[in-house]
Design a protein around this motif. Sequence first.
Motif, short mmCIF file in Angstrom:
data_model
loop_
_atom_site.label_atom_id
_atom_site.label_comp_id
_atom_site.label_asym_id
_atom_site.label_seq_id
_atom_site.Cartn_x
_atom_site.Cartn_y
_atom_site.Cartn_z
N GLN A 129 8.36 21.52 -8.98
CA GLN A 129 9.48 22.38 -8.61
C GLN A 129 10.10 21.99 -7.27
O GLN A 129 11.23 22.39 -6.98
CB GLN A 129 9.04 23.86 -8.58
N ASN A 130 9.38 21.22 -6.46
CA ASN A 130 9.92 20.75 -5.19
C ASN A 130 10.65 19.42 -5.34
O ASN A 130 11.27 18.94 -4.40
CB ASN A 130 8.81 20.58 -4.16
N ILE A 131 10.55 18.81 -6.52
CA ILE A 131 11.10 17.48 -6.73
C ILE A 131 12.31 17.50 -7.64
O ILE A 131 13.34 16.90 -7.35
CB ILE A 131 10.01 16.56 -7.35
N LEU A 132 12.19 18.22 -8.76
CA LEU A 132 13.25 18.21 -9.77
C LEU A 132 14.30 19.28 -9.49
O LEU A 132 13.98 20.36 -9.01
CB LEU A 132 12.66 18.47 -11.15
N PRO A 133 15.57 19.01 -9.81
CA PRO A 133 16.59 20.06 -9.77
C PRO A 133 16.25 21.14 -10.79
O PRO A 133 15.56 20.88 -11.78
CB PRO A 133 17.89 19.33 -10.15
N LYS A 134 16.77 22.34 -10.57
CA LYS A 134 16.44 23.46 -11.44
C LYS A 134 16.80 23.17 -12.89
O LYS A 134 16.11 23.59 -13.81
CB LYS A 134 17.16 24.73 -10.98
N LYS A 135 17.90 22.43 -13.11
CA LYS A 135 18.35 22.15 -14.46
C LYS A 135 17.27 21.41 -15.26
O LYS A 135 17.09 21.66 -16.45
CB LYS A 135 19.63 21.31 -14.42
N LEU A 136 16.55 20.50 -14.59
CA LEU A 136 15.53 19.72 -15.29
C LEU A 136 14.20 20.45 -15.41
O LEU A 136 13.41 20.16 -16.30
CB LEU A 136 15.33 18.37 -14.59
N LEU A 137 13.94 21.40 -14.51
CA LEU A 137 12.70 22.16 -14.61
C LEU A 137 12.62 22.93 -15.93
O LEU A 137 11.55 23.19 -16.45
CB LEU A 137 12.59 23.14 -13.43
N LYS A 138 13.80 23.24 -16.49
CA LYS A 138 13.83 24.02 -17.72
C LYS A 138 13.48 23.19 -18.95
O LYS A 138 13.24 23.75 -20.02
CB LYS A 138 15.23 24.64 -17.90
N ILE A 139 13.48 21.87 -18.82
CA ILE A 139 13.27 21.04 -20.01
C ILE A 139 12.00 20.19 -19.95
O ILE A 139 11.76 19.38 -20.83
CB ILE A 139 14.48 20.12 -20.27
N PRO A 195 17.06 18.57 -25.58
CA PRO A 195 17.09 20.00 -25.23
C PRO A 195 18.41 20.44 -24.60
O PRO A 195 18.73 21.62 -24.64
CB PRO A 195 15.93 20.14 -24.23
N LEU A 196 19.18 19.52 -24.03
CA LEU A 196 20.47 19.89 -23.42
C LEU A 196 21.62 19.78 -24.42
O LEU A 196 22.78 19.96 -24.05
CB LEU A 196 20.74 19.00 -22.21
N ILE A 197 21.31 19.49 -25.66
CA ILE A 197 22.28 19.42 -26.76
C ILE A 197 23.38 18.41 -26.47
O ILE A 197 24.58 18.70 -26.54
CB ILE A 197 22.91 20.82 -27.07
N GLY A 198 22.97 17.19 -26.11
CA GLY A 198 23.94 16.15 -25.81
C GLY A 198 24.73 15.70 -27.02
O GLY A 198 25.85 15.19 -26.91
N TYR A 199 24.15 15.90 -28.24
CA TYR A 199 24.86 15.43 -29.43
C TYR A 199 26.19 16.15 -29.64
O TYR A 199 27.07 15.66 -30.36
CB TYR A 199 23.97 15.57 -30.68
#
Length: 543
Positions: free
Chosen positions: A276-286, A346-350
């Motif tokens: 949690q100190n390394i990744l942005p919040k957006k990536l913590l969710k995935i 998980p971020l629905i890039g398709y």
Amino acid sequence: MNTDENNKIGIVIPIFNVEYYLECCIKSVINQTFSNYELLLINDGSNDKSFEIAKYYVSKYTNIKLINKDNKGVSHTRNIGIEYYLNNKILYQNTIIENNMCKTNITYKNEPMVLYSSVNTNKYPENINYIIFLDSDDFWEKNILERCIKNINNNDLVWYDYNVDYTEFKPEINYQTIFQFYNINKTITLTKNEIVELLIQTKNILFWFGWHGMIKLELFKDTNLRFIEGIIHEDHYFGLVLFSKINSVVILYEKLYNYRVRINSVCNHSKTPKLQNILPKKLLKIIDYFDNDINEIYNYYKTYSYCVTYKKLKEYFNKHNYILKNRYLPSYYNIAINLFNHNNDPLIGYNCFDFNDIKIKLNNINKLLNNKEQIINNNKLNYSNLEKKYENEIIKNNVLQEENNYLNININSLNKTIQQKNAEILFIKKYGTVRNKIKSHLAYMVGKTLIKNSNNIFDLALMPIKLLVIYLTYIQIKKINKNNNLPISKYPNAYKIEKIKNTFTYNIGLYYINLTKKYTFVGALFLFPFLINKFKKSHYGTN
């Protein structure tokens, strides 16, 4: 020192966990030979000492301000800087004096933030003519602002070169600057048509522009040009759209910016609670989708970012019929389509692709399959020259037959791969993934609840209710999935089931369920804290 009262520069520095580099960065601004500037520091939810360092400099200098906000990424942060200097979309509320600084509550898109400024300065931006971005782990040469002001004249932007600083980390191959990619080796002013000619003629397949120059602020007033939020490599879309709008650019063949190559702090950390100190919040969710594999997360996030960039560029090029569409759009498509090589999305890039995009990919594969006979005939033609070299007909026929067999094997292999991928896609649409299947097991759900709510007395007190909710949820899931009785052994990647079943989460949940069968629900809950050490010793050999 040059002040030039008629030209004032607004500087934006996004900040996120850079305590070891931030002072060097800020000092490279303070020590500039040109002083008519305003510096806006924007703390993007840092959880190290970066925020305190930034506040210190606000308290010492009247032309430095600071915005503190939640973590939303560098694009969101730069966009706030643009809106601030445009005096646009930022709502100012109450101001108090705190520690010899003005502390003003502000909002941007309904997001609460705090603006810190000196008590001796105006909290609003004043007469900003140009905007320039500086990353908080990089630093400037002391004359960068003076050189930009001296050369911009009536042009829309100054584009300068940069040094690559390998002090902290030296890769196997040195990085090339964008000037090297585009074969720029002199200072020159280009018109709109000359800019297009430069971008078309280069062999480089991509283009980017972010902290690489000083931009006339007026360009942002009449357009909706902003950085795409929620992605990395955000300077690709920004750069191409920016260069489509400008009428002229000064290419300043001087290395005025220092780009610091540093070891990727994310890649140098293992799977620890420090994520949690390394990744942005957006990536913590995935992270759960990639088993906490940092490299896999960032490889996916990079591809996803190119998907979003491709979609936005396609929309812009189609709307404005920009001449560089055919030059750059296929390059971004070829990178973005790699999304389908990832096991999870998980971020629905398709959603960034439409039917025609997928059709292009399938057509390329079909062409390869349909052209089997033509490929073989072409190879026969190529090998016809062997007749002159080899009089022995047997040798010639063997060579041709070997080549044809090789082509047949490759094409058959490609057919099988396509069929396998299609089967996997249809299977997942119908039954879901093996990971989601096992995570819907009661043992896993109970184990996760026990671990999550065992940290304090309050959570323990609510444990019976939360376990009851989990059980009711499990009953509901079973009803929903009553027609899906497919054995897990039939799922693709079924081997992963044993990995999940061996986790502490699954086993502690299974242990608790067995306790309820022996001691009832209430008895199991009461005995669980006293039997946990026995469980650890029997399963893991530890106390």
